[in-house]
Design a protein around this motif. Structure first.
Motif, PDB file in Angstrom:
ATOM      1  N   ARG A 103     -14.281   8.291 -23.830  1.00 24.60           N
ATOM      2  CA  ARG A 103     -14.761   7.134 -24.613  1.00 24.60           C
ATOM      3  C   ARG A 103     -16.283   7.038 -24.673  1.00 24.60           C
ATOM      4  O   ARG A 103     -16.848   6.607 -25.678  1.00 24.60           O
ATOM      5  CB  ARG A 103     -14.156   5.843 -24.056  1.00 24.60           C
ATOM      6  CG  ARG A 103     -12.675   5.700 -24.394  1.00 24.60           C
ATOM      7  CD  ARG A 103     -12.073   4.477 -23.724  1.00 24.60           C
ATOM      8  NE  ARG A 103     -10.714   4.229 -24.178  1.00 24.60           N
ATOM      9  CZ  ARG A 103      -9.639   4.900 -23.767  1.00 24.60           C
ATOM     10  NH1 ARG A 103      -9.773   5.898 -22.883  1.00 24.60           N
ATOM     11  NH2 ARG A 103      -8.438   4.614 -24.230  1.00 24.60           N
ATOM     12  N   ILE A 138     -14.525   9.746 -38.777  1.00 26.16           N
ATOM     13  CA  ILE A 138     -14.084   8.424 -38.326  1.00 26.16           C
ATOM     14  C   ILE A 138     -13.752   7.498 -39.508  1.00 26.16           C
ATOM     15  O   ILE A 138     -12.781   6.746 -39.465  1.00 26.16           O
ATOM     16  CB  ILE A 138     -15.109   7.798 -37.351  1.00 26.16           C
ATOM     17  CG1 ILE A 138     -14.449   6.712 -36.528  1.00 26.16           C
ATOM     18  CG2 ILE A 138     -16.371   7.315 -38.026  1.00 26.16           C
ATOM     19  CD1 ILE A 138     -13.529   7.202 -35.479  1.00 26.16           C
ATOM     20  N   GLU A 177     -15.266  12.082 -34.061  1.00 26.91           N
ATOM     21  CA  GLU A 177     -16.292  11.041 -33.941  1.00 26.91           C
ATOM     22  C   GLU A 177     -17.398  11.226 -34.987  1.00 26.91           C
ATOM     23  O   GLU A 177     -17.814  10.278 -35.639  1.00 26.91           O
ATOM     24  CB  GLU A 177     -16.901  11.110 -32.526  1.00 26.91           C
ATOM     25  CG  GLU A 177     -18.076  10.174 -32.272  1.00 26.91           C
ATOM     26  CD  GLU A 177     -17.638   8.745 -31.969  1.00 26.91           C
ATOM     27  OE1 GLU A 177     -16.423   8.492 -31.844  1.00 26.91           O
ATOM     28  OE2 GLU A 177     -18.528   7.874 -31.870  1.00 26.91           O
ATOM     29  N   GLN A 178     -17.847  12.447 -35.134  1.00 32.99           N
ATOM     30  CA  GLN A 178     -19.046  12.686 -35.951  1.00 32.99           C
ATOM     31  C   GLN A 178     -18.746  12.854 -37.437  1.00 32.99           C
ATOM     32  O   GLN A 178     -19.576  12.535 -38.280  1.00 32.99           O
ATOM     33  CB  GLN A 178     -19.779  13.924 -35.439  1.00 32.99           C
ATOM     34  CG  GLN A 178     -20.448  13.677 -34.093  1.00 32.99           C
ATOM     35  CD  GLN A 178     -20.670  14.957 -33.301  1.00 32.99           C
ATOM     36  OE1 GLN A 178     -20.752  16.040 -33.885  1.00 32.99           O
ATOM     37  NE2 GLN A 178     -20.751  14.841 -31.989  1.00 32.99           N
ATOM     38  N   GLN A 182     -17.493   9.216 -27.363  1.00 29.21           N
ATOM     39  CA  GLN A 182     -16.896   8.944 -28.685  1.00 29.21           C
ATOM     40  C   GLN A 182     -16.647   7.445 -28.871  1.00 29.21           C
ATOM     41  O   GLN A 182     -15.488   6.996 -28.963  1.00 29.21           O
ATOM     42  CB  GLN A 182     -15.561   9.712 -28.809  1.00 29.21           C
ATOM     43  CG  GLN A 182     -15.658  11.150 -29.252  1.00 29.21           C
ATOM     44  CD  GLN A 182     -15.901  12.132 -28.126  1.00 29.21           C
ATOM     45  OE1 GLN A 182     -16.580  13.131 -28.293  1.00 29.21           O
ATOM     46  NE2 GLN A 182     -15.345  11.856 -26.975  1.00 29.21           N
ATOM     47  N   LYS A 198     -17.050   5.316 -31.351  1.00 34.24           N
ATOM     48  CA  LYS A 198     -16.394   4.849 -32.593  1.00 34.24           C
ATOM     49  C   LYS A 198     -14.902   5.169 -32.553  1.00 34.24           C
ATOM     50  O   LYS A 198     -14.058   4.367 -32.940  1.00 34.24           O
ATOM     51  CB  LYS A 198     -17.053   5.510 -33.811  1.00 34.24           C
ATOM     52  CG  LYS A 198     -18.467   4.986 -34.073  1.00 34.24           C
ATOM     53  CD  LYS A 198     -19.109   5.632 -35.282  1.00 34.24           C
ATOM     54  CE  LYS A 198     -19.682   6.977 -34.925  1.00 34.24           C
ATOM     55  NZ  LYS A 198     -20.491   7.624 -35.945  1.00 34.24           N
ATOM     56  N   LEU A 199     -14.608   6.352 -32.046  1.00 41.21           N
ATOM     57  CA  LEU A 199     -13.198   6.739 -31.918  1.00 41.21           C
ATOM     58  C   LEU A 199     -12.490   5.806 -30.930  1.00 41.21           C
ATOM     59  O   LEU A 199     -11.341   5.393 -31.157  1.00 41.21           O
ATOM     60  CB  LEU A 199     -13.143   8.197 -31.421  1.00 41.21           C
ATOM     61  CG  LEU A 199     -11.809   8.916 -31.456  1.00 41.21           C
ATOM     62  CD1 LEU A 199     -11.242   8.989 -32.874  1.00 41.21           C
ATOM     63  CD2 LEU A 199     -11.949  10.335 -30.877  1.00 41.21           C
TER      64      LEU A 199
END
Ligand code: 99T
Length: 209
Positions: free
Chosen positions: A183, A152, A148-149, A186, A188-189
């Motif tokens: 979710r 992405i 995520e960080q 995260q 964006k994931l």
């Protein structure tokens, strides 16, 4: 259409097998491989599989000459060299090492999730070790946080071996650990995964028991 020349030791629950299946779909090679589904766990081995892969793990791919390839990384690389479209594993340069490292992170998330599954489902209840389970789940959490960080944009740039691995890892978490609730942390994931889950290759290979 000629008969399949290869045979894949398969289980519809395995995220490692799913990587191979997604790659076959994405590269138009499904007709080349016959699927041989087996019921397997570390404590219920399969004798025929053990002959070709002493580790007793799936996926394993039997080639036309009878030789057997394993594990999923080797099989994916082999199959990616067998089609004429764009490679799903970059052949050289820094892209190769970046994408393979991302794919390795996806494999590590799968390993930790599968270890958790075996520990909580297979091991007798009185022998389970909560600290060990928590440590495996921490690996999953750290892996997802890193995706995520830090990754992405790379992940979303192309649907190749790295993206296939991450998508299969997330699919496995949802399948075996539906309460894991990744979710929220995260987003964006999650958005990326919702999108790639629509691909025909992902739809055709959704996990089942
Ligand atoms: O460990 C065993 O003896 C049997 N387990 C497996 O074969 C698992 C199936 S996932 N496969 C792997 O661990 C392969 C890992 C290897 N590094 C690779 O191929 O990349 C089944 C999960 C489930 O049923 O929930």
């Amino acid at each position: 259409m000629s008969a399949p020349s290869m045979m894949l030791f398969h289980s519809p629950a395995s995220p490692f097998v799913r990587k191979v299946m997604v790659l076959l779909h994405e590269t138009g090679q499904t007709d080349r491989v016959a699927v041989h589904s087996i019921n397997l766990s570390p404590v219920s081995p399969d004798a025929e599989l053990n002959q070709g892969n002493p580790a007793g793990k799936i996926p394993a791919l039997r080639l036309e000459d009878g030789s057997v390839l394993h594990d999923s990384r080797v099989i994916c690389e082999y199959l990616d060299l067998q089609h004429v479209g764009n490679p799903l594993i970059p052949r050289e340069g820094s892209a190769r090492w970046r994408r393979l490292t991302l794919a390795s992170l996806a494999d590590a998330i799968m390993d930790a999730a599968v270890n958790t599954r075996y520990e909580t489902f297979l091991r007798p209840e009185d022998k389970r070790w909560d600290r060990w389970i928590d440590a495996q789940l921490d690996k999953v959490r750290r892996g997802l946080a890193s995706l995520e960080q830090e990754h992405i944009a790379e992940l979303a740039s192309t649907f190749d071996i790295a993206a296939i691995g991450v998508a299969c890892a997330l699919g496995y978490i949802d399948f075996r650990m539906p309460d894991f609730a990744w979710r929220e942390q995260q987003p964006k994931l999650a958005a990326w995964y919702a999108q790639v889950s629509q691909r025909p290759s992902m739809q055709a290979t959704a996990p089942s028991v």
